[in-house]
Design an enzyme around this catalytic site. Structure first.
Site, PDB file in Angstrom:
ATOM      1  N   GLY A  46      -1.393   3.018   0.098  1.00  0.00           N
ATOM      2  CA  GLY A  46      -0.140   3.101  -0.639  1.00  0.00           C
ATOM      3  C   GLY A  46       0.180   1.755  -1.262  1.00  0.00           C
ATOM      4  O   GLY A  46      -0.293   0.715  -0.779  1.00  0.00           O
ATOM      5  N   GLN A  51       5.197  -4.777  -5.127  1.00  0.00           N
ATOM      6  CA  GLN A  51       4.077  -5.544  -4.571  1.00  0.00           C
ATOM      7  C   GLN A  51       3.200  -6.165  -5.657  1.00  0.00           C
ATOM      8  O   GLN A  51       2.421  -7.072  -5.379  1.00  0.00           O
ATOM      9  CB  GLN A  51       3.215  -4.665  -3.666  1.00  0.00           C
ATOM     10  CG  GLN A  51       3.918  -4.262  -2.378  1.00  0.00           C
ATOM     11  CD  GLN A  51       3.022  -3.386  -1.525  1.00  0.00           C
ATOM     12  OE1 GLN A  51       2.973  -2.183  -1.714  1.00  0.00           O
ATOM     13  NE2 GLN A  51       2.292  -3.984  -0.601  1.00  0.00           N
ATOM     14  N   CYS A  98      -0.213  -3.662   5.843  1.00  0.00           N
ATOM     15  CA  CYS A  98       0.344  -3.700   4.491  1.00  0.00           C
ATOM     16  C   CYS A  98      -0.483  -4.672   3.660  1.00  0.00           C
ATOM     17  O   CYS A  98      -0.850  -5.738   4.153  1.00  0.00           O
ATOM     18  CB  CYS A  98       1.795  -4.173   4.566  1.00  0.00           C
ATOM     19  SG  CYS A  98       2.602  -4.304   2.969  1.00  0.00           S
ATOM     20  N   LEU A  99      -0.740  -4.309   2.411  1.00  0.00           N
ATOM     21  CA  LEU A  99      -1.516  -5.200   1.544  1.00  0.00           C
ATOM     22  C   LEU A  99      -0.778  -6.515   1.283  1.00  0.00           C
ATOM     23  O   LEU A  99      -1.388  -7.499   0.890  1.00  0.00           O
ATOM     24  CB  LEU A  99      -1.851  -4.504   0.217  1.00  0.00           C
ATOM     25  CG  LEU A  99      -2.766  -3.274   0.329  1.00  0.00           C
ATOM     26  CD1 LEU A  99      -2.985  -2.652  -1.048  1.00  0.00           C
ATOM     27  CD2 LEU A  99      -4.102  -3.622   0.971  1.00  0.00           C
ATOM     28  N   HIS A 140       6.932   3.973   4.373  1.00  0.00           N
ATOM     29  CA  HIS A 140       6.575   2.547   4.279  1.00  0.00           C
ATOM     30  C   HIS A 140       6.765   2.045   2.837  1.00  0.00           C
ATOM     31  O   HIS A 140       7.350   0.980   2.621  1.00  0.00           O
ATOM     32  CB  HIS A 140       5.114   2.395   4.742  1.00  0.00           C
ATOM     33  CG  HIS A 140       4.519   1.034   4.601  1.00  0.00           C
ATOM     34  ND1 HIS A 140       4.032   0.312   5.667  1.00  0.00           N
ATOM     35  CD2 HIS A 140       4.299   0.261   3.499  1.00  0.00           C
ATOM     36  CE1 HIS A 140       3.563  -0.852   5.234  1.00  0.00           C
ATOM     37  NE2 HIS A 140       3.702  -0.907   3.915  1.00  0.00           N
ATOM     38  N   GLU A 141       6.299   2.834   1.870  1.00  0.00           N
ATOM     39  CA  GLU A 141       6.388   2.406   0.466  1.00  0.00           C
ATOM     40  C   GLU A 141       7.833   2.425  -0.048  1.00  0.00           C
ATOM     41  O   GLU A 141       8.235   1.560  -0.825  1.00  0.00           O
ATOM     42  CB  GLU A 141       5.494   3.273  -0.431  1.00  0.00           C
ATOM     43  CG  GLU A 141       4.013   3.284  -0.069  1.00  0.00           C
ATOM     44  CD  GLU A 141       3.403   1.918   0.145  1.00  0.00           C
ATOM     45  OE1 GLU A 141       3.830   0.953  -0.512  1.00  0.00           O
ATOM     46  OE2 GLU A 141       2.499   1.803   0.991  1.00  0.00           O
ATOM     47  N   HIS A 144       9.524  -0.664   0.761  1.00  0.00           N
ATOM     48  CA  HIS A 144       9.223  -1.745  -0.189  1.00  0.00           C
ATOM     49  C   HIS A 144      10.210  -1.742  -1.352  1.00  0.00           C
ATOM     50  O   HIS A 144      10.638  -2.801  -1.816  1.00  0.00           O
ATOM     51  CB  HIS A 144       7.806  -1.582  -0.761  1.00  0.00           C
ATOM     52  CG  HIS A 144       6.718  -2.152   0.085  1.00  0.00           C
ATOM     53  ND1 HIS A 144       6.641  -3.485   0.414  1.00  0.00           N
ATOM     54  CD2 HIS A 144       5.630  -1.573   0.664  1.00  0.00           C
ATOM     55  CE1 HIS A 144       5.564  -3.696   1.156  1.00  0.00           C
ATOM     56  NE2 HIS A 144       4.928  -2.551   1.325  1.00  0.00           N
TER      57      HIS A 144
HETATM   58 NI    NI Z   1       3.140  -2.199   2.391  1.00  0.00          NI
END
Ligand code: NI
Length: 173
Positions: A46, A51, A98-99, A140-141, A144
């Protein structure tokens, strides 16, 4: 193919709230495609627009739940614009990463099932009932888009320790 740079904690942009998307144009579709490519290159499931430094309420998700022999065949991407959780049910704990948060994962509690309302890239409104990894990923997204990371779900003392450690790690990188 466009691969964008993924912002990493403690970049302050990650704490900002994303704005409602009102223009469903070619630029939005290009951003969505670039986000998807970036997510695949980075090996994530995701990615939220913030991000990659775009404060727009858009997320891409691919739990690789398609049918096929290899990863590329199982790809099953979804684009959610202005995603909103209407209902949630149950509780589930899973290990998240998470990236934007390098070298750290933690068990996080989320709703088990969610009813999502969103717009597609053409601005059409839809609802979708989600469960399993996709439900977790979407929560989760969406966090963000509100300026929240998964580590913000940790208990206070642990959160402070982890953030200090990650900030130190980022400085030495
Ligand atoms: Ni993330």
């Amino acid at each position: 193919m466009t691969v964008l740079q993924v912002l990493k904690f403690p970049n302050p942009v990650l704490k900002r709230k994303s704005a409602l998307v009102t223009q469903f144009d070619a630029a939005l579709r290009e951003l969505a495609e670039a986000m998807l490519e970036t997510m695949y290159v980075e090996g994530g499931i995701g990615l939220a627009a913030v991000q990659v430094g775009q404060l727009k309420r858009m997320i891409v998700v691919d739990a690789r739940d398609g049918v096929g022999e290899d990863e590329a065949e199982r790809r099953n991407p979804y684009f959610y614009v202005n995603p909103l959780i209407l209902e949630s049910e149950g509780e589930t704990v899973s290990e998240e990463g998470c990236l934007s948060v390098v070298e750290f994962t933690a068990d996080i509690t989320r709703a088990e099932k969610v009813l999502l309302e969103y717009e597609d890239l053409a601005g059409e409104t839809h609802q979708e009932a989600l469960e399993g990894i996709k439900a977790i990923c979407v929560q989760h997204e969406i966090d963000h888009t509100k300026g929240k990371l998964f580590i913000d779900h940790l208990p206070l003392i642990k959160r402070q320790m982890v953030k200090k450690r990650l900030a130190k790690l980022a400085r030495s990188a």
